[in-house]
Write a protein that holds these residues in place. Structure first.
Motif, PDB file in Angstrom:
ATOM      1  N   PRO A 189      53.650  35.858  47.859  1.00 40.96           N
ATOM      2  CA  PRO A 189      52.460  36.250  47.386  1.00 40.96           C
ATOM      3  C   PRO A 189      52.228  37.200  46.119  1.00 40.96           C
ATOM      4  O   PRO A 189      51.629  37.484  45.504  1.00 40.96           O
ATOM      5  N   ARG A 190      53.237  37.360  44.988  1.00 44.62           N
ATOM      6  CA  ARG A 190      53.222  37.545  43.768  1.00 44.62           C
ATOM      7  C   ARG A 190      52.414  36.187  43.049  1.00 44.62           C
ATOM      8  O   ARG A 190      52.129  36.692  41.784  1.00 44.62           O
ATOM      9  N   LEU A 191      52.437  34.991  44.310  1.00 42.28           N
ATOM     10  CA  LEU A 191      51.755  33.890  43.292  1.00 42.28           C
ATOM     11  C   LEU A 191      50.379  34.174  42.402  1.00 42.28           C
ATOM     12  O   LEU A 191      49.914  34.060  41.684  1.00 42.28           O
ATOM     13  N   ALA A 192      49.618  35.586  43.798  1.00 38.23           N
ATOM     14  CA  ALA A 192      48.101  36.236  43.092  1.00 38.23           C
ATOM     15  C   ALA A 192      48.194  36.933  42.155  1.00 38.23           C
ATOM     16  O   ALA A 192      47.277  37.592  41.643  1.00 38.23           O
ATOM     17  N   LEU A 193      49.203  37.216  41.221  1.00 33.33           N
ATOM     18  CA  LEU A 193      49.529  37.801  40.404  1.00 33.33           C
ATOM     19  C   LEU A 193      49.475  36.684  39.255  1.00 33.33           C
ATOM     20  O   LEU A 193      49.116  37.400  38.055  1.00 33.33           O
ATOM     21  N   CYS A 194      49.740  35.628  39.464  1.00 34.17           N
ATOM     22  CA  CYS A 194      49.649  34.417  37.934  1.00 34.17           C
ATOM     23  C   CYS A 194      48.173  34.215  37.479  1.00 34.17           C
ATOM     24  O   CYS A 194      47.948  33.855  38.631  1.00 34.17           O
ATOM     25  N   ASN A 195      47.609  34.451  36.966  1.00 32.88           N
ATOM     26  CA  ASN A 195      46.703  35.028  36.600  1.00 32.88           C
ATOM     27  C   ASN A 195      45.702  32.778  36.097  1.00 32.88           C
ATOM     28  O   ASN A 195      45.788  33.413  34.748  1.00 32.88           O
ATOM     29  N   ARG A 215      61.633  26.376  52.843  1.00 32.83           N
ATOM     30  CA  ARG A 215      61.398  24.974  53.663  1.00 32.83           C
ATOM     31  C   ARG A 215      59.603  25.213  53.852  1.00 32.83           C
ATOM     32  O   ARG A 215      58.933  24.941  54.460  1.00 32.83           O
ATOM     33  N   SER A 216      58.821  26.298  53.220  1.00 33.84           N
ATOM     34  CA  SER A 216      57.402  26.133  53.329  1.00 33.84           C
ATOM     35  C   SER A 216      57.228  25.324  53.398  1.00 33.84           C
ATOM     36  O   SER A 216      57.434  24.576  51.737  1.00 33.84           O
ATOM     37  N   SER A 217      55.969  24.815  53.711  1.00 35.25           N
ATOM     38  CA  SER A 217      54.571  24.028  53.272  1.00 35.25           C
ATOM     39  C   SER A 217      53.944  24.355  52.475  1.00 35.25           C
ATOM     40  O   SER A 217      54.109  25.246  51.990  1.00 35.25           O
ATOM     41  N   SER A 218      53.716  22.934  51.594  1.00 41.20           N
ATOM     42  CA  SER A 218      52.732  23.264  50.644  1.00 41.20           C
ATOM     43  C   SER A 218      51.648  24.012  50.342  1.00 41.20           C
ATOM     44  O   SER A 218      51.119  24.818  49.499  1.00 41.20           O
ATOM     45  N   LYS A 219      50.927  23.573  51.900  1.00 45.79           N
ATOM     46  CA  LYS A 219      49.447  24.446  52.712  1.00 45.79           C
ATOM     47  C   LYS A 219      49.932  26.443  52.084  1.00 45.79           C
ATOM     48  O   LYS A 219      49.403  27.085  51.974  1.00 45.79           O
ATOM     49  N   ASP A 220      50.992  26.465  52.590  1.00 47.47           N
ATOM     50  CA  ASP A 220      51.281  27.910  52.934  1.00 47.47           C
ATOM     51  C   ASP A 220      51.907  28.510  51.573  1.00 47.47           C
ATOM     52  O   ASP A 220      51.512  29.981  51.300  1.00 47.47           O
ATOM     53  N   ILE A 221      52.094  27.948  50.638  1.00 52.33           N
ATOM     54  CA  ILE A 221      52.318  28.196  49.680  1.00 52.33           C
ATOM     55  C   ILE A 221      50.757  28.141  48.063  1.00 52.33           C
ATOM     56  O   ILE A 221      51.136  29.446  48.059  1.00 52.33           O
ATOM     57  N   LEU A 222      50.445  26.916  48.770  1.00 48.25           N
ATOM     58  CA  LEU A 222      49.613  27.359  47.491  1.00 48.25           C
ATOM     59  C   LEU A 222      48.395  27.241  48.576  1.00 48.25           C
ATOM     60  O   LEU A 222      47.307  26.321  48.809  1.00 48.25           O
ATOM     61  N   ASN A 223      47.839  28.422  49.140  1.00 49.42           N
ATOM     62  CA  ASN A 223      46.991  28.356  50.025  1.00 49.42           C
ATOM     63  C   ASN A 223      45.257  28.981  48.901  1.00 49.42           C
ATOM     64  O   ASN A 223      45.287  29.393  47.640  1.00 49.42           O
ATOM     65  N   VAL A 224      44.229  28.938  49.940  1.00 48.95           N
ATOM     66  CA  VAL A 224      43.389  29.116  49.046  1.00 48.95           C
ATOM     67  C   VAL A 224      42.750  30.900  49.182  1.00 48.95           C
ATOM     68  O   VAL A 224      42.054  31.187  48.555  1.00 48.95           O
ATOM     69  N   ASP A 225      44.055  31.933  49.673  1.00 45.81           N
ATOM     70  CA  ASP A 225      43.892  33.073  48.950  1.00 45.81           C
ATOM     71  C   ASP A 225      44.140  33.782  47.570  1.00 45.81           C
ATOM     72  O   ASP A 225      43.211  33.988  46.797  1.00 45.81           O
ATOM     73  N   TYR A 226      45.116  32.470  46.960  1.00 44.59           N
ATOM     74  CA  TYR A 226      45.101  32.588  45.751  1.00 44.59           C
ATOM     75  C   TYR A 226      44.175  32.100  44.755  1.00 44.59           C
ATOM     76  O   TYR A 226      44.617  31.009  43.649  1.00 44.59           O
ATOM     77  N   SER A 227      43.165  32.291  44.712  1.00 46.82           N
ATOM     78  CA  SER A 227      41.955  31.649  43.986  1.00 46.82           C
ATOM     79  C   SER A 227      42.100  32.146  42.506  1.00 46.82           C
ATOM     80  O   SER A 227      42.063  31.103  41.948  1.00 46.82           O
ATOM     81  N   ASN A 228      43.042  32.742  41.914  1.00 49.51           N
ATOM     82  CA  ASN A 228      43.726  32.943  40.704  1.00 49.51           C
ATOM     83  C   ASN A 228      44.349  31.981  40.022  1.00 49.51           C
ATOM     84  O   ASN A 228      45.169  31.356  38.609  1.00 49.51           O
ATOM     85  N   LEU A 229      44.907  30.878  41.040  1.00 49.06           N
ATOM     86  CA  LEU A 229      45.958  29.967  40.730  1.00 49.06           C
ATOM     87  C   LEU A 229      45.082  28.893  40.124  1.00 49.06           C
ATOM     88  O   LEU A 229      45.252  27.631  39.420  1.00 49.06           O
ATOM     89  N   ASP A 240      46.800  19.609  50.470  1.00 55.14           N
ATOM     90  CA  ASP A 240      46.141  20.671  50.920  1.00 55.14           C
ATOM     91  C   ASP A 240      47.169  20.609  48.591  1.00 55.14           C
ATOM     92  O   ASP A 240      47.325  21.678  47.954  1.00 55.14           O
ATOM     93  N   ILE A 241      47.908  20.201  48.371  1.00 50.96           N
ATOM     94  CA  ILE A 241      48.766  20.057  46.897  1.00 50.96           C
ATOM     95  C   ILE A 241      47.287  20.335  45.657  1.00 50.96           C
ATOM     96  O   ILE A 241      47.323  21.360  44.703  1.00 50.96           O
ATOM     97  N   LEU A 242      46.186  19.191  46.157  1.00 44.59           N
ATOM     98  CA  LEU A 242      45.376  19.122  44.948  1.00 44.59           C
ATOM     99  C   LEU A 242      43.872  20.539  45.160  1.00 44.59           C
ATOM    100  O   LEU A 242      43.190  20.252  43.989  1.00 44.59           O
ATOM    101  N   HIS A 243      44.287  21.319  46.196  1.00 49.19           N
ATOM    102  CA  HIS A 243      42.724  21.844  46.420  1.00 49.19           C
ATOM    103  C   HIS A 243      42.816  23.007  45.243  1.00 49.19           C
ATOM    104  O   HIS A 243      40.807  23.390  45.073  1.00 49.19           O
ATOM    105  N   LEU A 244      43.287  23.569  45.146  1.00 50.58           N
ATOM    106  CA  LEU A 244      43.491  24.376  43.730  1.00 50.58           C
ATOM    107  C   LEU A 244      43.221  23.959  42.682  1.00 50.58           C
ATOM    108  O   LEU A 244      42.257  24.668  41.595  1.00 50.58           O
ATOM    109  N   PHE A 245      43.271  22.775  42.372  1.00 50.45           N
ATOM    110  CA  PHE A 245      43.481  22.753  40.593  1.00 50.45           C
ATOM    111  C   PHE A 245      42.411  21.597  41.175  1.00 50.45           C
ATOM    112  O   PHE A 245      42.369  20.553  41.992  1.00 50.45           O
ATOM    113  N   ASP A 246      41.697  21.696  39.734  1.00 51.84           N
ATOM    114  CA  ASP A 246      40.835  20.425  38.973  1.00 51.84           C
ATOM    115  C   ASP A 246      41.167  19.255  38.093  1.00 51.84           C
ATOM    116  O   ASP A 246      42.050  19.374  36.904  1.00 51.84           O
ATOM    117  N   GLU A 247      40.535  17.999  37.986  1.00 52.48           N
ATOM    118  CA  GLU A 247      41.123  17.281  37.248  1.00 52.48           C
ATOM    119  C   GLU A 247      42.129  17.013  36.567  1.00 52.48           C
ATOM    120  O   GLU A 247      43.090  16.338  35.789  1.00 52.48           O
TER     121      GLU A 247
END
Length: 479
Positions: free
Chosen positions: A173-179, A196-210, A231-238
């Motif tokens: 949840p502290r990833l939400a603080l990483c702007n 053992r968390s999956s990439s989908k659990d960690i890099l989920n869509v709620d962390y739009s700040n990432l 799952d890994i790429l959905h938050l990141f462009d280019e």
């Protein structure tokens, strides 16, 4: 500086005159001290002089303190290193920072605290802040929130590398603080998942700040977990380059961003849907990089996909289809290859394998083995595979003469009375024959009474391969 020089000369003259007056007083005070009778006027004059001298002393001390303080401000930056050009100071700072990514940022902060002059230089050098490695587990929330504004001011438009460690269920949840979205140019971005968390659990869509643009993305799982490209790429462009390591299972998923990758490295993955990944990553400019040590493929067509793989650590390759030029090129690119089984059945294929992988230690052959013991007939200048110590032969119609030539030329070491081995060739210590029950050629050989095998052990077993039952004979020498 001429006005300061003139002022210094004037002050020096005044000091000299003052010293002359004091010396005059000192000489006359010695005479006055010898008077027998007190003199009232003289006593009053001396008291007045004492007062003036005391007041002058205090005033001089105050002025001296002011001069020293001001001199330290204007003369401090005049030390040797601060007289260097700013560009050279920046180079020195970069040399001090070195290549240790974990301490780069902290060391930059330490350098900025040395002096006001150094702070000015570090603040105006974005590259000193362009490598940031930190753990969200150990960072304080308030500091983490405000840090990204500070970082943006420092790096401005300079490409930056960021590595975020300490990510697991409790800290995610502290990833939400990483702007990250506040930064304009991220070159390399890495996430280290420590459970053992999956990439989908960690890099989920709620962390739009990432959500950000980055050229190179890395997701490292130290304790397994599942992941997918989508799952890994959905938050990141280019994203052009992606590295994934340590996951238990890795698939493609559904995302148009997958096709934009130009470089993909897969490391320490237990289960990989390699064909799906190769089909989805249509823009790969370079081969897919993998740290695989063993590659097995059966029932996957003609293996044309193998030309898109690069496996510098590969030691074992076992392919069911007959070798083609892409397969031979791949084998040649794996310089550390030790074991090869790629359904070599013709002499031309065996000669090509000898050319592409001359230093292998184990090989499985089908039908043809003549170049191994009769190399001159096949226009070879030297014995092939000189480091071979294990040979596996499938479905070969053996004769006593063929077996004898093979053993004398490749299995019996120099010094053995029956050996015909050339110098510089390592003797084969394990010879394995596999044949179907309808192949009577091996059974027809008198292996028990063969003098060439008197120093070797023999073991027979039944194995299942290619949906068929085979008899396996293993002959071993203790060289």
């Amino acid at each position: 500086m001429s006005h300061l020089n003139a002022r210094a000369e004037s002050t020096t003259r005044l000091l000299d005159e003052t010293i002359d007056i004091l010396q005059y007083l000192r000489s006359h005070l010695a005479v006055i001290a010898n008077l027998d009778e007190p003199d009232v006027r003289l006593e009053q004059a001396l008291q007045s002089l004492d007062g003036n001298l005391s007041q002058s002393k205090v005033s001089l001390e105050q002025d001296l303190c002011k001069i020293q303080a001001h001199a330290s401000r204007i003369l401090g930056p005049r030390c040797f290193i601060d007289r260097l050009p700013v560009e050279l100071m920046q180079d020195i700072f970069h040399m001090v920072l070195g290549t240790n990514e974990k301490t780069w940022f902290k060391d930059s902060i330490k350098l900025s605290h040395i002096s006001r002059h150094w702070r000015m230089i570090t603040a105006s050098t974005p590259t000193m802040w362009s490598n940031f490695d930190f753990s969200i587990e150990k960072s304080k929330d308030d500091a983490l929130c405000h840090f990204w504004t500070f970082l943006k001011e420092r790096v401005r438009e300079t490409p930056i590398s960021i590595r975020i460690r300490g990510i697991y269920d409790q800290t995610a949840p502290r990833l939400a603080l990483c702007n990250l979205s506040a930064l304009e140019a991220i070159d390399e971005l890495a996430f280290c998942i420590e459970d053992r968390s999956s990439s989908k659990d960690i890099l989920n869509v709620d962390y739009s700040n990432l959500a950000c643009k980055c050229r190179s993305l890395s997701v490292e799982a130290t304790r397994g977990g599942d992941g997918s490209l989508a799952d890994i790429l959905h938050l990141f462009d280019e994203v052009e380059e992606l590295t994934v390591s340590g996951m238990s299972s890795f698939t493609v998923g559904d995302s148009p961003k997958v096709s934009q990758l130009t470089k993909l490295a897969l490391k320490d993955l237990s289960r990989v849907h390699i064909l799906d990944i190769l089909a989805a990553t249509t823009q790969l400019r370079s081969p897919l990089e993998s740290q695989l040590e063993a590659l097995y493929a059966a029932g996957v067509g003609d293996c044309e996909w193998i030309q898109h793989l690069r496996c510098p650590n590969l030691e074992t390759i076992d392919l069911e289809p007959r070798p083609t030029e892409p397969i031979f090129r791949f084998i040649e690119s794996c310089t550390g290859l030790k074991r090869v089984d790629c359904d070599v059945r013709e002499i031309s294929e065996l000669l090509e394998l000898i050319k592409r992988a001359p230093n292998i230690e184990h090989v499985a052959l089908y039908d043809e083995i003549a170049p191994l013991y009769d190399w001159t007939t096949h226009h070879l200048l030297h014995p092939p595979f000189p480091h071979l110590h294990s040979l596996e032969i499938w479905d070969l119609t053996l004769t006593t003469e063929t077996l004898g030539d093979l053993i004398k030329k490749r299995c019996l070491p120099q010094g053995h009375p029956l050996s015909e081995m050339d110098k510089g060739v390592q003797p084969i210590d394990t010879l394995k024959f596999c044949w179907r029950d309808n192949n009577k050629s091996v059974d027809a050989l008198d292996l028990e009474g063969n003098l060439l095998l008197q120093d070797a052990s023999q073991e027979r077993s039944s194995i299942r391969r290619f949906n068929r039952t085979y008899t396996e004979l293993t002959i071993k020498w203790n060289h």
